[in-house]
Scaffold this motif. Structure first.
Motif, short mmCIF file in Angstrom:
data_model
loop_
_atom_site.label_atom_id
_atom_site.label_comp_id
_atom_site.label_asym_id
_atom_site.label_seq_id
_atom_site.Cartn_x
_atom_site.Cartn_y
_atom_site.Cartn_z
N UNK A 137 0.82 -1.21 0.00
CA UNK A 137 0.00 0.00 0.00
C UNK A 137 0.86 1.26 0.00
N UNK A 138 1.90 1.27 0.83
CA UNK A 138 2.81 2.42 0.86
C UNK A 138 3.45 2.62 -0.51
N UNK A 139 3.83 1.51 -1.15
CA UNK A 139 4.44 1.58 -2.47
C UNK A 139 3.51 2.17 -3.52
N UNK A 140 2.20 1.91 -3.37
CA UNK A 140 1.23 2.46 -4.32
C UNK A 140 1.12 3.98 -4.21
N UNK A 141 1.18 4.46 -2.97
CA UNK A 141 1.04 5.90 -2.73
C UNK A 141 2.38 6.64 -2.79
N UNK A 145 9.27 4.41 -2.03
CA UNK A 145 9.40 3.43 -0.97
C UNK A 145 10.04 2.13 -1.47
N UNK A 146 9.89 1.83 -2.76
CA UNK A 146 10.40 0.58 -3.32
C UNK A 146 11.90 0.42 -3.14
N UNK A 147 12.64 1.53 -3.03
CA UNK A 147 14.10 1.45 -2.89
C UNK A 147 14.55 1.42 -1.43
N UNK A 323 -6.05 1.33 -5.18
CA UNK A 323 -5.46 1.95 -3.99
C UNK A 323 -6.46 1.99 -2.84
N UNK A 324 -7.71 2.30 -3.15
CA UNK A 324 -8.74 2.41 -2.12
C UNK A 324 -8.97 1.07 -1.43
#
Length: 535
Positions: A137-141, A145-147, A323-324
């Motif tokens: 979820x954090x990666x979507x927003x 964050x992926x790195x 995302x929702x």
């Protein structure tokens, strides 16, 4: 010890005193709050999402559309049996106390340890699963964050796991009343959040599957042969339901903090199962109806576990709706994690109160201001982290075996703990004096069905999830081993050795913390002191 007649006692305190305990925990929970904590721990926004892949790969839609209601019916029977027991014995010790009362100290000792280990494993698995979903979820927003942490999703998830465990512990330490409020909010979040997810899936999905696919399609991604589908692969898929609908014993563990516990805790157990079973089935059917791109969902590049259920949403929904859905589920899982910690710490407090846990004086201590067993909360958190450490190792097959092993330990530990008092209640027959909520004459067939179902799943969830986990085969690797039977068997062996070497000499079951028992107010209350150990 306190003299229970020195100050006036209300009905709940009288009933607790009849069981042998003074009121130490703060009784601020309503019947709805008691229901809400079990409903939050069952958490269809958690289990239906995090173990969806287990059923999808081991059975496919059939394991979900038919498996969910089938297994839910069996769990409902188990819950009804437990409702009768908590009505007769509304204590924080719950299951362990029932077993000790009906079967003596040894039954209580085994039940208590199985229950405690199962609850710690549930807490660990729920918090870790929440961390994996939060990671996505954090990666979507926030794509950057992926790195983080070298881009290693295992390290990212474990770091979030630690943070979430700390947050859950802090919220549990702060206030019992705050927890009741949080669980009330959680119940509404699960109801309206699940409804929102269903509406999003059914109204905004790009394509839909046919009813034939949802109710007849079989999938076997397990690696085992199709000839093993019905008797081996499909039952492994039932772990989705059996794991999701568990933890409802929380209503019993919070009974000393609940008003009218002999009735409300009983209702809390069966109602949380009933509404979760219906809501979860509707939610999962929505998943299946939008799972149109099966090739993409089954693509190993998506990963196993959380990767597959997110692939369902990613392939079916517009980006904003995807995302929702992920955000709604992640928040629901956070609520679930907090509730799991509450139940686990109360069980540890109650079991320690009777001297069964090493360092009992420390874990049974209640904070004088917040009326919360702070040390039990901290200890539960640390142990949950330790047993989840194997999740840092990635299976060569890409399957989160460590996670599913912790899930299996949770299911096996909890349900074996349920089995013992249910069997003892069946054995007690008419000698058992029920509380105000009772099964009547139906206890015979219900308890028999409950015992048989628990025995069945306890065997199956100890079996290998992958062919490479089958010992003495060319493809065998320890990375893929389901270590649930190793840990569960090791625990049972340790308990047995401990019991015969030492515990039987000093553990005598529940220890009274009141000097005398007040005059029972009713025949059902009288039964609390009359029921004798069986066998």
């Amino acid at each position: 010890m306190a003299d229970v007649n020195s100050t006036p006692l209300n009905e709940d305190e009288k009933r607790l005193a009849e069981l042998g305990y003074k009121q130490e925990l703060k009784r601020t929970w309503s019947g709805f709050s008691n229901f809400a904590i079990s409903f939050s721990i069952i958490s269809i926004l958690s289990g239906c999402f995090t173990t969806f892949a287990q059923a999808w790969n081991n059975g496919g839609p059939v394991a979900i559309s038919w498996g969910w209601p089938l297994i839910s019916a069996f769990i409902m029977v188990i819950g009804l049996c437990m409702s009768e027991l908590v009505s007769a014995f509304p204590t924080a010790g719950g299951i362990y106390w029932w077993a000790a009362k009906l079967g003596g100290p040894q039954a209580g000792f085994y039940t208590g340890w199985l229950n405690l280990i199962g609850l710690i494993a549930v807490t660990a698995s729920v918090v870790y699963a929440c961390a994996t979903f939060m990671n996505v979820t954090i990666g979507l927003f926030t794509p950057a964050w992926a790195s983080t942490l070298g881009g290693d999703p295992l390290l990212q998830a474990f770091a979030l796991f630690i943070v979430l465990m700390i947050v859950a512990a802090l919220l549990n330490i702060f206030s019992s009343h705050l927890l009741a409020v949080v669980n009330n909010i959680s119940a509404y979040w699960h109801v309206f959040g699940s409804l929102a997810v269903v509406l999003i899936l059914l109204l905004t999905a790009k394509e839909y599957q046919s009813p034939s696919f949802v109710f007849t399609e079989r999938i076997n991604n397990s690696g085992f042969s199709d000839g093993m589908y019905w008797w081996y692969v499909l039952p492994l898929g039932f772990l989705l339901t059996q794991y999701t609908i568990t933890g409802f014993d929380a209503s019993a563990h919070l009974s000393e903090e609940t008003h009218g516990a002999a009735t409300t805790a009983a209702k809390g157990i069966w109602q949380s199962i009933f509404y979760s079973a219906i809501g979860g089935w509707i939610l999962l059917l929505a998943f299946l109806f939008v799972a149109k791109d099966t090739k993409f969902i089954n693509d190993p590049a998506n990963g196993y576990g959380a990767g597959q259920v997110t692939a369902v949403f990613a392939s079916a929904l517009p980006a904003a709706m995807f995302k929702a859905v992920m955000l709604i589920s992640t928040v629901g899982q956070i609520f679930c994690a907090i509730a799991c910690m509450t139940s686990t710490s109360r069980m540890m407090f109650a079991f320690s109160r009777d001297g069964a846990v090493p360092g009992s004086a420390l874990w049974s201590k209640v904070h004088p201001r917040t009326h919360v067993p702070v040390n039990a909360v901290v200890a539960s958190s640390i142990i949950a982290v330790l047993i989840t450490l194997p999740a840092l190792y990635k299976s060569p097959a890409g399957v989160p075996v460590a996670f599913y092993a912790v899930v299996s330990i949770a299911v096996i530990g909890l349900y074996l703990a349920f089995l013992i008092p249910i069997y003892l209640r069946l054995k007690a027959g008419d000698n058992f004096r029920p509380g105000p909520w009772t099964l009547g004459r139906h206890y015979k067939w219900m308890c028999s069905v409950a015992v048989a179902e628990i025995a069945f799943i306890s065997v199956y969830f100890c079996l290998p999830f992958l062919p490479s986990a089958v010992p003495f085969t060319p493809t065998f690797t320890w990375y893929d081993v389901n270590y649930a039977p190793i840990l569960a068997g090791g625990v049972l062996l340790a308990i047995t050795v401990w019991w015969y070497a030492s515990a039987r000499q000093w553990f005598k079951g529940p220890i009274r913390t009141v000097d005398e028992t007040p005059t029972p107010a009713s025949p059902s209350a009288q039964a609390l002191t009359e029921t004798k150990p069986i066998g």
